[in-house]
Design an enzyme around this catalytic site. Structure first.
Site, PDB file in Angstrom:
ATOM      1  N   GLY A  48      -1.412  13.379  -4.784  1.00  0.00           N
ATOM      2  CA  GLY A  48      -0.381  12.338  -4.799  1.00  0.00           C
ATOM      3  C   GLY A  48       0.458  12.217  -6.053  1.00  0.00           C
ATOM      4  N   ASP A 103      -1.127   8.327  -9.221  1.00  0.00           N
ATOM      5  CA  ASP A 103      -0.021   7.793  -8.415  1.00  0.00           C
ATOM      6  C   ASP A 103      -0.238   6.311  -8.111  1.00  0.00           C
ATOM      7  OD1 ASP A 103      -2.201   8.332  -6.794  1.00  0.00           O
ATOM      8  OD2 ASP A 103      -1.088   9.391  -5.249  1.00  0.00           O
ATOM      9  N   ASP A 106      -5.871   1.660  -5.884  1.00  0.00           N
ATOM     10  CA  ASP A 106      -6.038   0.767  -4.737  1.00  0.00           C
ATOM     11  C   ASP A 106      -7.407   0.091  -4.905  1.00  0.00           C
ATOM     12  OD1 ASP A 106      -4.992   0.906  -1.476  1.00  0.00           O
ATOM     13  OD2 ASP A 106      -7.124   0.648  -1.770  1.00  0.00           O
ATOM     14  N   LYS A 134      -2.518  -1.944  -6.845  1.00  0.00           N
ATOM     15  CA  LYS A 134      -2.653  -3.043  -5.872  1.00  0.00           C
ATOM     16  C   LYS A 134      -3.738  -4.003  -6.357  1.00  0.00           C
ATOM     17  CE  LYS A 134      -1.673  -0.072  -1.858  1.00  0.00           C
ATOM     18  NZ  LYS A 134      -2.330   0.545  -0.671  1.00  0.00           N
ATOM     19  N   PHE A 155       0.688  -0.389   2.637  1.00  0.00           N
ATOM     20  CA  PHE A 155       0.548   1.062   2.585  1.00  0.00           C
ATOM     21  C   PHE A 155       1.933   1.659   2.308  1.00  0.00           C
ATOM     22  CE2 PHE A 155       0.389   5.358   4.362  1.00  0.00           C
ATOM     23  CZ  PHE A 155      -0.709   5.833   3.656  1.00  0.00           C
TER      24      PHE A 155
END
Ligand code: 5GP
Ligand code: MG
Length: 178
Positions: A48, A103, A106, A134, A155
């Site tokens: 990513g 990247d 989460d 996040k 997402f």
């Protein structure tokens, strides 16, 4: 800009390319300032972060090196909770200033694995840079040094990030439409 479809889902533009470039440039400038003449070894987390890393090092106007490590935790649009290491590091990290380029953070499962892998090395300094974060989903007590965008639990795809293999080539960031 028009919504797009990837596989079975619809996505809409969330952060455009200019805003991303501005954020990446200011992160690179901030890092250069904070590293005060050190020659960092950037470690980009594949897949990513490859586009972020490519833009970041070109905005980093000082001596640096880059290498890659390949980790995977996501299955389609959810974290699997397990991290697989698919490619390791060959460089000697002893006494190096290591800057991880991620990247998106989460749940933090991947970050935990990064700390575990790099914790076994005698590095001089270790800093974590993530383009996206996040906070609502982050479950770990782990340090993150630099974040460009804090985002809600959406997402996202584009700019290197995929949905089941597709969307990495999109120059803007898209989010899942409600
Ligand atoms: P974590 O281990 O922190 O739960 O997830 C980190 C990894 O999951 C990221 O490096 C990224 O590859 C993937 N990931 C997490 N959130 C998203 C997202 O919103 N979109 C995409 N495409 N990948 C994500
Ligand atoms: Mg990643």
């Amino acid at each position: 800009m028009k919504p797009i479809q990837i596989h079975d889902k619809n996505f809409e533009v969330y952060i455009d390319r200019d805003k991303i470039q501005q954020a990446v440039s200011s992160l690179a400038q901030q890092l250069k300032k904070d590293l005060k003449g050190e020659r960092p070894l950037f470690i980009s987390i594949l897949n990513g972060a490859f586009i972020f890393a490519a833009d970041f090092i070109r905005a980093y106007k000082s001596e640096c090196e880059i290498t890659f490590i390949k980790l995977a935790s996501y299955e389609k649009t959810k974290s699997s909770g397990k991290v697989k290491q698919l490619l390791g590091i060959n460089e000697d990290l002893t006494d190096r200033t290591i800057i991880v380029l991620e990247d998106i953070i989460d749940t933090g499962t991947t970050l935990q694995e990064i700390y575990k892998i790099l914790g076994e090395e005698k590095v001089k300094d270790l800093k974590i840079v993530s383009l996206f974060f996040k906070p609502e989903v982050f479950k770990k007590e782990l340090h993150i040094d630099y974040v460009a965008f804090e985002i809600p639990d959406n997402f996202i795809v584009g700019y290197g990030l995929d949905y089941d293999g597709l969307g990495r080539n999109l120059p803007d960031i898209y989010k899942l439409s409600k």
